[in-house]
Design a protein around this motif. Structure first.
Motif, PDB file in Angstrom:
ATOM      1  N   ILE A   1      -1.300  70.847  44.246  1.00 24.64           N
ATOM      2  CA  ILE A   1      -1.515  70.457  42.844  1.00 24.64           C
ATOM      3  C   ILE A   1      -1.640  68.939  42.714  1.00 24.64           C
ATOM      4  O   ILE A   1      -2.471  68.426  41.954  1.00 24.64           O
ATOM      5  CB  ILE A   1      -0.392  71.001  41.917  1.00 24.64           C
ATOM      6  CG1 ILE A   1      -0.764  70.821  40.451  1.00 24.64           C
ATOM      7  CG2 ILE A   1       0.956  70.391  42.226  1.00 24.64           C
ATOM      8  CD1 ILE A   1      -1.968  71.609  40.005  1.00 24.64           C
ATOM      9  N   LYS A   2      -0.842  68.182  43.489  1.00 24.65           N
ATOM     10  CA  LYS A   2      -0.959  66.720  43.447  1.00 24.65           C
ATOM     11  C   LYS A   2      -2.353  66.297  43.904  1.00 24.65           C
ATOM     12  O   LYS A   2      -3.018  65.482  43.249  1.00 24.65           O
ATOM     13  CB  LYS A   2       0.090  66.053  44.325  1.00 24.65           C
ATOM     14  CG  LYS A   2      -0.114  64.543  44.403  1.00 24.65           C
ATOM     15  CD  LYS A   2       0.761  63.882  45.446  1.00 24.65           C
ATOM     16  CE  LYS A   2       0.375  62.415  45.597  1.00 24.65           C
ATOM     17  NZ  LYS A   2       1.183  61.714  46.613  1.00 24.65           N
TER      18      LYS A   2
ATOM     19  N   ALA B   1       7.290  68.719  39.305  1.00 22.52           N
ATOM     20  CA  ALA B   1       7.422  67.442  40.019  1.00 22.52           C
ATOM     21  C   ALA B   1       6.129  67.101  40.756  1.00 22.52           C
ATOM     22  O   ALA B   1       5.735  65.926  40.833  1.00 22.52           O
ATOM     23  CB  ALA B   1       8.593  67.507  40.995  1.00 22.52           C
ATOM     24  N   ALA B   2       5.454  68.130  41.320  1.00 19.41           N
ATOM     25  CA  ALA B   2       4.188  67.895  42.026  1.00 19.41           C
ATOM     26  C   ALA B   2       3.098  67.445  41.060  1.00 19.41           C
ATOM     27  O   ALA B   2       2.264  66.590  41.386  1.00 19.41           O
ATOM     28  CB  ALA B   2       3.750  69.165  42.756  1.00 19.41           C
ATOM     29  N   ILE B   3       3.096  68.032  39.859  1.00 19.67           N
ATOM     30  CA  ILE B   3       2.134  67.601  38.831  1.00 19.67           C
ATOM     31  C   ILE B   3       2.368  66.134  38.494  1.00 19.67           C
ATOM     32  O   ILE B   3       1.426  65.344  38.373  1.00 19.67           O
ATOM     33  CB  ILE B   3       2.264  68.476  37.573  1.00 19.67           C
ATOM     34  CG1 ILE B   3       1.753  69.891  37.863  1.00 19.67           C
ATOM     35  CG2 ILE B   3       1.485  67.874  36.397  1.00 19.67           C
ATOM     36  CD1 ILE B   3       2.033  70.882  36.750  1.00 19.67           C
ATOM     37  N   ALA B   4       3.640  65.771  38.337  1.00 22.59           N
ATOM     38  CA  ALA B   4       3.968  64.371  38.047  1.00 22.59           C
ATOM     39  C   ALA B   4       3.488  63.461  39.172  1.00 22.59           C
ATOM     40  O   ALA B   4       2.931  62.376  38.919  1.00 22.59           O
ATOM     41  CB  ALA B   4       5.474  64.214  37.847  1.00 22.59           C
ATOM     42  N   ALA B   5       3.678  63.900  40.430  1.00 26.75           N
ATOM     43  CA  ALA B   5       3.236  63.085  41.571  1.00 26.75           C
ATOM     44  C   ALA B   5       1.728  62.901  41.552  1.00 26.75           C
ATOM     45  O   ALA B   5       1.213  61.814  41.853  1.00 26.75           O
ATOM     46  CB  ALA B   5       3.672  63.749  42.886  1.00 26.75           C
TER      47      ALA B   5
ATOM     48  N   PRO C   1      11.991  67.871  35.010  1.00 27.65           N
ATOM     49  CA  PRO C   1      11.448  67.365  36.285  1.00 27.65           C
ATOM     50  C   PRO C   1      10.063  66.751  36.148  1.00 27.65           C
ATOM     51  O   PRO C   1       9.695  65.874  36.940  1.00 27.65           O
ATOM     52  CB  PRO C   1      11.418  68.610  37.179  1.00 27.65           C
ATOM     53  CG  PRO C   1      11.485  69.765  36.257  1.00 27.65           C
ATOM     54  CD  PRO C   1      12.277  69.301  35.082  1.00 27.65           C
ATOM     55  N   LEU C   2       9.314  67.168  35.133  1.00 27.49           N
ATOM     56  CA  LEU C   2       7.996  66.576  34.913  1.00 27.49           C
ATOM     57  C   LEU C   2       8.139  65.151  34.395  1.00 27.49           C
ATOM     58  O   LEU C   2       7.603  64.205  34.979  1.00 27.49           O
ATOM     59  CB  LEU C   2       7.196  67.420  33.923  1.00 27.49           C
ATOM     60  CG  LEU C   2       5.826  66.863  33.510  1.00 27.49           C
ATOM     61  CD1 LEU C   2       4.894  66.756  34.711  1.00 27.49           C
ATOM     62  CD2 LEU C   2       5.200  67.740  32.429  1.00 27.49           C
ATOM     63  N   LEU C   3       8.893  64.978  33.315  1.00 31.49           N
ATOM     64  CA  LEU C   3       9.035  63.650  32.702  1.00 31.49           C
ATOM     65  C   LEU C   3       9.824  62.699  33.598  1.00 31.49           C
ATOM     66  O   LEU C   3       9.520  61.500  33.661  1.00 31.49           O
ATOM     67  CB  LEU C   3       9.722  63.770  31.342  1.00 31.49           C
ATOM     68  CG  LEU C   3       8.941  64.543  30.257  1.00 31.49           C
ATOM     69  CD1 LEU C   3       9.726  64.570  28.960  1.00 31.49           C
ATOM     70  CD2 LEU C   3       7.572  63.906  30.037  1.00 31.49           C
TER      71      LEU C   3
END
Length: 218
Positions: free
Chosen positions: A106-107, A142-146, A183-185
């Motif tokens: 996803i990242k 967390a992967a989306i955030a990365a 975990p996203l923010l």
């Protein structure tokens, strides 16, 4: 295509795509809208295929192929996908997100994808997006955030192109899955925060209004 997708081994498909990136890109580039509809029907008949395909595919190859395709293919494919496909796609993303960020599907997809393609796909099927978000886990968030941290301009460009239906779908999904918000923010960089804000400032007012009014205070 319907029959093939309903019966084919996803690991074999992913392996061929990964090993022949240039060929994959050229094939997808030439597919018509009719093929997009047929592909959606095949995926709806075999949702587990997408789950396994996501887990085995090279995101750079997939993103490059979609970026080079004509818009009609994406516009025909995404609106026809079912909630079951969204759920299985999320399961594939969840399994893959446990890998180190540098290897996360996803990242890398966010990093390599054309933001215009992403926004068009999201706008064409808000319910699919809602189903995807409702089934993601903390690792995926967390992967989306990365991914967004690696490409803040993608976050900005996507944010400014989303419509009100997507805003409603995002709000509804987040109301049901408050556990992925933290975990996203928590993993977003200040640069992404600024980019999202800039994108939302340029977005149609109905998107921001729909999303904010739909979020629960509980």
């Amino acid at each position: 295509l319907y029959t093939a997708l309903a019966n084919i081994d996803p690991a074999v498909t992913a392996g061929v795509m990964n090993d022949t990136a240039a060929v994959t890109r050229e094939i997808i580039k030439r597919l018509s809208a009719g093929m997009g509809s047929a592909a959606a029907a095949g995926l709806n008949a075999n949702p587990a295929f997408l789950d396994a395909l996501v887990g085995a595919s090279d995101p750079a190859v997939l993103a490059s192929a979609l970026n080079s395709s004509n818009g009609d293919l994406i516009r025909a494919l995404i609106p026809a996908l079912s909630s079951a496909v969204a759920q299985r796609a999320a399961q594939g993303i969840n399994l893959n997100a446990a890998k180190p960020p540098s290897e996360s599907f996803i990242k890398s997809t966010i990093l390599y994808s054309n933001p215009t393609v992403i926004a068009a796909a999201v706008n064409s099927n808000p319910s699919f997006v809602g189903g995807l978000l409702r089934n993601l886990n903390a690792d995926a968030a967390a992967a989306i955030a990365a991914g967004m941290n690696a490409s803040p301009t993608t976050a900005e460009e996507v944010a400014r192109r989303l419509n009100a239906d997507v805003g409603n779908a995002i709000a509804e999904a987040l109301n049901n899955r408050t556990d992925i918000i933290q975990p996203l923010l928590a993993n977003l960089s200040p640069a992404v925060g600024a980019a999202i804000a800039k994108g939302l400032n340029q977005a149609p007012p109905d998107f921001t209004g729909a999303m904010m009014s739909g979020l629960s205070t509980a």
